[in-house]
Design a protein around this motif. Structure first.
Motif, PDB file in Angstrom:
ATOM      1  N   GLN A  65      10.181   8.286 -34.484  1.00  0.00           N
ATOM      2  CA  GLN A  65      11.321   7.376 -34.468  1.00  0.00           C
ATOM      3  C   GLN A  65      12.570   8.248 -34.501  1.00  0.00           C
ATOM      4  N   THR A  66      13.149   8.452 -33.337  1.00  0.00           N
ATOM      5  CA  THR A  66      14.207   9.454 -33.208  1.00  0.00           C
ATOM      6  C   THR A  66      15.445   9.127 -34.035  1.00  0.00           C
ATOM      7  N   THR A  72      14.150  15.687 -33.178  1.00  0.00           N
ATOM      8  CA  THR A  72      13.376  15.340 -31.980  1.00  0.00           C
ATOM      9  C   THR A  72      14.303  15.091 -30.798  1.00  0.00           C
ATOM     10  N   SER A  73      15.318  14.277 -31.013  1.00  0.00           N
ATOM     11  CA  SER A  73      16.274  14.017 -29.933  1.00  0.00           C
ATOM     12  C   SER A  73      17.067  15.273 -29.587  1.00  0.00           C
ATOM     13  N   ASN A 128       7.524  11.621 -38.031  1.00  0.00           N
ATOM     14  CA  ASN A 128       6.800  10.412 -38.434  1.00  0.00           C
ATOM     15  C   ASN A 128       5.982   9.831 -37.289  1.00  0.00           C
ATOM     16  N   SER A 129       5.549  10.682 -36.394  1.00  0.00           N
ATOM     17  CA  SER A 129       4.705  10.223 -35.292  1.00  0.00           C
ATOM     18  C   SER A 129       3.386   9.677 -35.832  1.00  0.00           C
ATOM     19  N   LYS A 130       2.943   8.559 -35.299  1.00  0.00           N
ATOM     20  CA  LYS A 130       1.694   7.955 -35.740  1.00  0.00           C
ATOM     21  C   LYS A 130       0.483   8.686 -35.189  1.00  0.00           C
ATOM     22  N   SER A 131       0.622   9.254 -33.991  1.00  0.00           N
ATOM     23  CA  SER A 131      -0.504   9.953 -33.374  1.00  0.00           C
ATOM     24  C   SER A 131       0.004  10.808 -32.224  1.00  0.00           C
TER      25      SER A 131
END
Length: 381
Positions: A65-66, A72-73, A128-131
């Motif tokens: 979630q950027t 990340t962004s 916080n990436s889920k996968s």
């Protein structure tokens, strides 16, 4: 209505198979034959750790979630800028990159690795990436401790897991935030080694032991002539070696295959206080002693008590209180005589006779050591 809360500390007998397993792992008095390569390594011949910051793309909506992960962004903006695409600074906070995840990429660069060779890399999510399953790592430079780039990683990630979520329910197997890329990095730079420098090499022992260092030097002198090797201390053996690269490699290959009778290690008991694991090596022995270990039981019960006013009283209220009852019971401990044990199998049999749980045995072993009946060093990890 009656409610109670009871807390008990009860003994559960340690399965005898657990301690007998220790006896099967070590047979006291047995000396195994090793090769020099199994107890020592040539100094300077080592691997190096590499790390780098990368981006995984192509995710199915499971990326960072950027808005909460600004790096990340920022990483995407830097990568696009290298491709000739410049994003306005004001738009960075508005990016919604659900298919991108920021990761840390790690690898181990082996000794003598040459440019063009490939090594495996590990990719781990740092946001916080889920996968990151199904994603692809884009070109990521891997740097060493000196800040130089030694490899370049890129490729499809292999994640040994699966997961699904719908309607507030979620099922997941294994870990989805980390994976590997077999052969995913290509070596770009050579790490110099001092293997061919000077007229000698140093052997570093895996463990500091003067007896092992002496035996290594003796085995080399017996094969290549007196004076070929000498032990500098309990961990280093200096060996004279040919100057030519081909001859030195052949010399090291033959030296590492020399048989060596490893000495019996010093007696040691390793205790893991968090898991209750206990490991004894073959040199542990017990002196005669007597042990008593009691059992303590604490029981706490709580009973609700309802107090009601009289039928004709005015202003009375119903009150609910609790009546607690605490009992402490300590069972007598049986005094057990432990005979002297010189072999590991006898030590295991003596400790098994106590019938104590692993956690209790931790305290018992420390008490035996304090009493001077345990001939071993205690190490708590």
């Amino acid at each position: 209505m009656h409610t109670s809360h009871t807390s008990h500390k009860r003994h559960q007998f340690w399965p005898q198979a657990a301690l007998w397993l220790l006896a099967s792992l070590f047979v006291a008095g047995t000396v195994h034959a090793y090769r020099i390569k199994e107890v020592a390594a040539v100094e300077g011949v080592r691997s190096n750790q590499l790390t780098g910051f990368g981006l995984v793309v192509g995710l199915d909506g499971t990326g960072d979630q950027t808005t909460q992960m600004p790096y990340t962004s920022q990483g995407i903006a830097n990568y696009l800028q290298q491709l000739g695409i410049t994003l306005p600074a004001a738009s960075l906070s508005q990016l919604q990159l659900k298919n991108v995840a920021a990761v840390l990429v790690t690898a181990q660069l082996p000794a003598f690795a040459r440019p063009g060779q490939t090594i495996d890399v590990t990719v781990s999510s740092m946001g916080n990436s889920k996968s990151i399953k199904g994603g692809m790592l884009i070109a990521t430079p891997l740097k060493g401790a000196d800040g130089e780039v030694y490899a370049l990683a890129q490729g499809n990630i292999v994640v040994a897991g699966a997961g699904a979520a719908a309607g507030g329910s979620k099922v997941q197997i294994n870990h989805l935030s980390a994976g590997r890329i077999p052969g995913g990095a290509q070596v770009e730079r050579i790490v110099p080694t001092p293997l061919l420098e000077g007229n000698s090499i140093n052997l570093g022992l895996e463990a500091s032991d003067f007896q092992t260092a002496r035996r290594v030097a003796q085995a080399i002198n017996k094969r290549f002539g007196e004076g070929s090797a000498r032990a500098l201390d309990g961990r280093t053996v200096k060996v004279s070696a040919p100057m030519e690269s081909d001859a030195r490699v052949s010399f090291i290959a033959e030296m590492e295959e020399l048989p060596l009778e490893a000495s019996i290690p010093s007696a040691k008991v390793v205790i893991n206080s968090r898991t209750g694991s206990i490991v004894l090596n073959q040199a542990v022995s017990l002196g005669p002693c007597a042990i008593a270990h009691g059992n303590l039981s604490i029981s706490i019960s709580s009973t609700p008590v309802v107090s009601q006013p009289n039928a004709l009283s005015t202003g009375g209220q119903t009150v609910v209180t609790e009546k607690s009852n605490i009992q402490i019971k300590q069972e007598p401990g049986i005094l057990i005589q432990v005979p002297a044990s010189t072999q590991l199998s006898d030590v295991v049999r003596a400790l098994n006779a106590l019938g104590a749980t692993p956690q209790d045995l931790l305290a018992i072993l420390q008490a035996i050591k304090a009493a001077g009946a345990l001939n071993a060093e205690l190490e708590v990890i």
